[in-house]
Design a protein around this motif. Structure first.
Motif, mmCIF file in Angstrom:
data_model
loop_
_atom_site.group_PDB
_atom_site.id
_atom_site.type_symbol
_atom_site.label_atom_id
_atom_site.label_comp_id
_atom_site.label_asym_id
_atom_site.label_seq_id
_atom_site.Cartn_x
_atom_site.Cartn_y
_atom_site.Cartn_z
ATOM 1 N N TYR A 99 0.828 -1.208 0.000
ATOM 2 C CA TYR A 99 0.000 0.000 0.000
ATOM 3 C C TYR A 99 0.862 1.257 0.000
ATOM 4 C CZ TYR A 99 -3.909 -3.045 1.362
ATOM 5 O OH TYR A 99 -4.865 -4.034 1.417
ATOM 6 N N CYS A 100 1.964 1.242 0.769
ATOM 7 C CA CYS A 100 2.852 2.410 0.835
ATOM 8 C C CYS A 100 3.432 2.748 -0.530
ATOM 9 C CB CYS A 100 4.001 2.164 1.815
ATOM 10 S SG CYS A 100 3.557 2.284 3.553
ATOM 11 N N PHE A 139 14.330 4.666 -5.199
ATOM 12 C CA PHE A 139 14.199 3.296 -4.712
ATOM 13 C C PHE A 139 12.749 2.987 -4.338
ATOM 14 C CE2 PHE A 139 13.906 0.626 -0.850
ATOM 15 C CZ PHE A 139 14.231 -0.590 -1.429
ATOM 16 N N LEU A 140 12.095 3.891 -3.605
ATOM 17 C CA LEU A 140 10.711 3.645 -3.186
ATOM 18 C C LEU A 140 9.772 3.596 -4.387
ATOM 19 C CD1 LEU A 140 10.516 5.846 0.045
ATOM 20 C CD2 LEU A 140 10.473 3.349 -0.093
ATOM 21 N N GLN A 141 10.019 4.437 -5.374
ATOM 22 C CA GLN A 141 9.204 4.389 -6.588
ATOM 23 C C GLN A 141 9.370 3.041 -7.303
ATOM 24 O OE1 GLN A 141 10.209 8.592 -8.309
ATOM 25 N NE2 GLN A 141 8.283 7.937 -9.186
ATOM 26 N N ASP A 142 10.608 2.611 -7.449
ATOM 27 C CA ASP A 142 10.861 1.340 -8.134
ATOM 28 C C ASP A 142 10.382 0.143 -7.323
ATOM 29 O OD1 ASP A 142 11.956 2.748 -10.161
ATOM 30 O OD2 ASP A 142 13.990 1.959 -9.965
ATOM 31 N N LEU A 143 10.362 0.297 -5.990
ATOM 32 C CA LEU A 143 9.911 -0.808 -5.142
ATOM 33 C C LEU A 143 8.454 -1.141 -5.433
ATOM 34 C CD1 LEU A 143 10.752 -2.765 -2.913
ATOM 35 C CD2 LEU A 143 10.047 -1.046 -1.221
ATOM 36 N N ARG A 144 7.689 -0.140 -5.827
ATOM 37 C CA ARG A 144 6.289 -0.389 -6.203
ATOM 38 C C ARG A 144 6.242 -1.289 -7.433
ATOM 39 N NH1 ARG A 144 2.966 0.905 -10.979
ATOM 40 N NH2 ARG A 144 0.822 0.947 -10.235
ATOM 41 N N ASN A 145 7.088 -1.008 -8.439
ATOM 42 C CA ASN A 145 7.138 -1.851 -9.636
ATOM 43 C C ASN A 145 7.681 -3.237 -9.307
ATOM 44 O OD1 ASN A 145 6.163 0.239 -11.253
ATOM 45 N ND2 ASN A 145 8.220 1.055 -11.598
ATOM 46 N N PHE A 146 8.648 -3.298 -8.408
ATOM 47 C CA PHE A 146 9.180 -4.578 -7.941
ATOM 48 C C PHE A 146 8.044 -5.419 -7.366
ATOM 49 C CE2 PHE A 146 10.838 -7.301 -4.591
ATOM 50 C CZ PHE A 146 12.012 -7.824 -5.105
ATOM 51 N N ASN A 147 7.233 -4.810 -6.493
ATOM 52 C CA ASN A 147 6.119 -5.523 -5.861
ATOM 53 C C ASN A 147 5.031 -5.902 -6.851
ATOM 54 O OD1 ASN A 147 7.117 -5.531 -3.212
ATOM 55 N ND2 ASN A 147 6.306 -3.494 -2.789
ATOM 56 N N ASP A 201 16.103 -1.418 5.961
ATOM 57 C CA ASP A 201 15.288 -1.360 7.175
ATOM 58 C C ASP A 201 14.070 -0.504 6.876
ATOM 59 O OD1 ASP A 201 14.209 -0.425 9.711
ATOM 60 O OD2 ASP A 201 15.963 -1.362 10.616
ATOM 61 N N LEU A 202 12.895 -1.150 6.798
ATOM 62 C CA LEU A 202 11.689 -0.441 6.379
ATOM 63 C C LEU A 202 11.317 0.700 7.321
ATOM 64 C CD1 LEU A 202 9.389 -3.355 5.162
ATOM 65 C CD2 LEU A 202 10.814 -1.817 3.824
ATOM 66 N N TYR A 203 11.430 0.467 8.611
ATOM 67 C CA TYR A 203 11.077 1.503 9.586
ATOM 68 C C TYR A 203 11.944 2.746 9.354
ATOM 69 C CZ TYR A 203 10.210 3.793 14.078
ATOM 70 O OH TYR A 203 9.859 4.710 15.051
ATOM 71 N N GLU A 204 13.223 2.526 9.179
ATOM 72 C CA GLU A 204 14.166 3.637 9.036
ATOM 73 C C GLU A 204 13.920 4.433 7.764
ATOM 74 O OE1 GLU A 204 18.932 4.221 8.270
ATOM 75 O OE2 GLU A 204 18.295 2.537 9.530
ATOM 76 N N ILE A 205 13.787 3.738 6.627
ATOM 77 C CA ILE A 205 13.674 4.474 5.368
ATOM 78 C C ILE A 205 12.318 5.177 5.240
ATOM 79 C CG2 ILE A 205 15.298 2.954 4.185
ATOM 80 C CD1 ILE A 205 12.883 1.804 2.635
ATOM 81 N N LEU A 206 11.262 4.545 5.734
ATOM 82 C CA LEU A 206 9.941 5.170 5.603
ATOM 83 C C LEU A 206 9.767 6.328 6.572
ATOM 84 C CD1 LEU A 206 7.774 1.997 4.996
ATOM 85 C CD2 LEU A 206 8.324 3.801 3.356
ATOM 86 N N LYS A 211 9.169 12.225 6.754
ATOM 87 C CA LYS A 211 9.547 13.552 7.241
ATOM 88 C C LYS A 211 9.887 14.487 6.082
ATOM 89 C CE LYS A 211 11.343 12.080 11.758
ATOM 90 N NZ LYS A 211 12.565 11.914 12.586
ATOM 91 N N GLN A 212 10.609 13.963 5.101
ATOM 92 C CA GLN A 212 10.951 14.780 3.939
ATOM 93 C C GLN A 212 9.700 15.169 3.149
ATOM 94 O OE1 GLN A 212 13.778 12.283 1.890
ATOM 95 N NE2 GLN A 212 15.475 12.804 3.268
ATOM 96 N N ALA A 213 8.795 14.209 2.968
ATOM 97 C CA ALA A 213 7.563 14.483 2.218
ATOM 98 C C ALA A 213 6.695 15.502 2.942
ATOM 99 C CB ALA A 213 6.785 13.183 2.004
#
Length: 321
Positions: A99-100, A139-147, A201-206, A211-213
């Motif tokens: 979902y993220c 990375f987060l954008q591509d992770l969606r395509n990965f999933n 580490d999902l907790y760390e990166i998200l 915060k940046q978003a």
């Protein structure tokens, strides 16, 4: 579809908006929404909704990780009879990670389309200033395509003990090797993965990305409002006039149909908050001062004229004199 107001040049006044309501009531608000300010504000509300969905998806994922960390402290959590517990938490985290990443892609697309429709000064420079973790966004954008196109990222729990501080933390991580099995990472995303020590580490990166978003989209909304203040001011002026006229019609109908002898106090809770009721009741019962206090609390659009006040005075059995 065009309404009566669309045929009139700006600025519109109260008389023109009232005439439009009398001609075709349901067309008035759509005409107001089609003004330049209306288009900006409604698009901004849509972007706000998408931002909220993204933030909420991250919060739910982080909550899931924290709940596992807390509940797994109980020795019974690891009993053979509860062997499915950890696997179920892993599944929940994978689901919420999906979902993220999906909501992030929606946010990126909607924000990009918003900026195309409503030109804004400096969003590219501001993004570069705020999103300072190299490759994280890619990375987060591509992770969606990965999933979506490869497989749901396989992540696992890791519990770390800090002997010096006597602390225990739970981490949910995706191995670097598992990610690099996929060959379609973009250059920046791949560099980000390769720079990792061993896993994500999902907790760390998200937490970092959220915060940046938050910083960026707070700036973005403020910049949109500042840059389009004149168009927005006109839109809200029309909206206030329209809503005021609607409220006048509503209250005129309500007060015109109150039966003689009705106890008005039984309806206060329907229209007032507890604090507002206390304010109204601080004035003498059935007095003009009490009616004036009621008008001050309810009449946010300042539509109450002498005719409407006299009807309210009659309901409260106060002499119009």
């Amino acid at each position: 579809m065009t309404g009566y107001l669309d045929t009139i040049s700006h600025p519109w006044n109260r008389k023109q908006i009232m005439a439009a309501m009398m001609q075709k009531f349901m067309e008035v608000q759509p005409s107001i929404d089609r003004t330049p300010g209306g288009k900006i504000w409604n698009d901004l509300k849509g972007l706000d909704d998408t931002v909220w969905i993204f933030y909420t998806s991250i919060s739910e994922l982080i909550d899931e990780i924290c709940i596992f960390g807390e509940r797994s402290k109980d020795p019974e959590f690891w009993f053979k009879s509860n062997e499915k517990t950890a696997k179920q938490y892993a599944r929940e985290v994978k689901r919420k990670l999906y979902y993220c990443t999906s909501s992030l892609m929606s946010l990126v697309d909607i924000a990009r389309n918003f900026d195309k429709r409503h030109k804004l000064d400096g969003p590219g420079e501001k993004r570069a200033e705020i999103f300072t973790t190299p490759g994280l966004h890619d990375f987060l954008q591509d992770l969606r395509n990965f999933n979506t196109h490869w497989r749901i990222a396989e992540a696992n729990w890791e519990i770390k003990f800090e002997m010096e501080n006597h602390t225990r933390t739970a981490h949910f991580q995706i191995k670097k090797e598992d990610l690099l099995d996929w060959s379609r990472w973009t250059t920046n995303a791949k560099k980000y993965i390769q720079a990792l020590d061993g896993s994500v580490d999902l907790y760390e990166i998200l937490t970092t990305y959220k915060k940046q978003a938050q910083t960026y989209y707070a700036w973005h909304k403020g910049a949109v409002i500042d840059q389009n203040s004149q168009a927005l001011q006109q839109y809200f002026e029309y909206t206030q006039i329209h809503e005021g006229l609607r409220q006048y019609q509503k209250w005129n109908m309500i007060l015109s149909h109150v039966k003689d002898g009705t106890n008005p106090y039984q309806y206060l809770a329907k229209f007032l908050s507890p604090t507002q009721i206390e304010t109204v009741l601080s004035y003498p019962k059935y007095s003009e001062m009490q009616v004036d206090a009621l008008i001050r609390e309810v009449d946010t659009y300042q539509i109450c004229d002498k005719k409407l006040k006299n009807k309210l005075m009659k309901v409260f059995s106060v002499s119009a004199e």
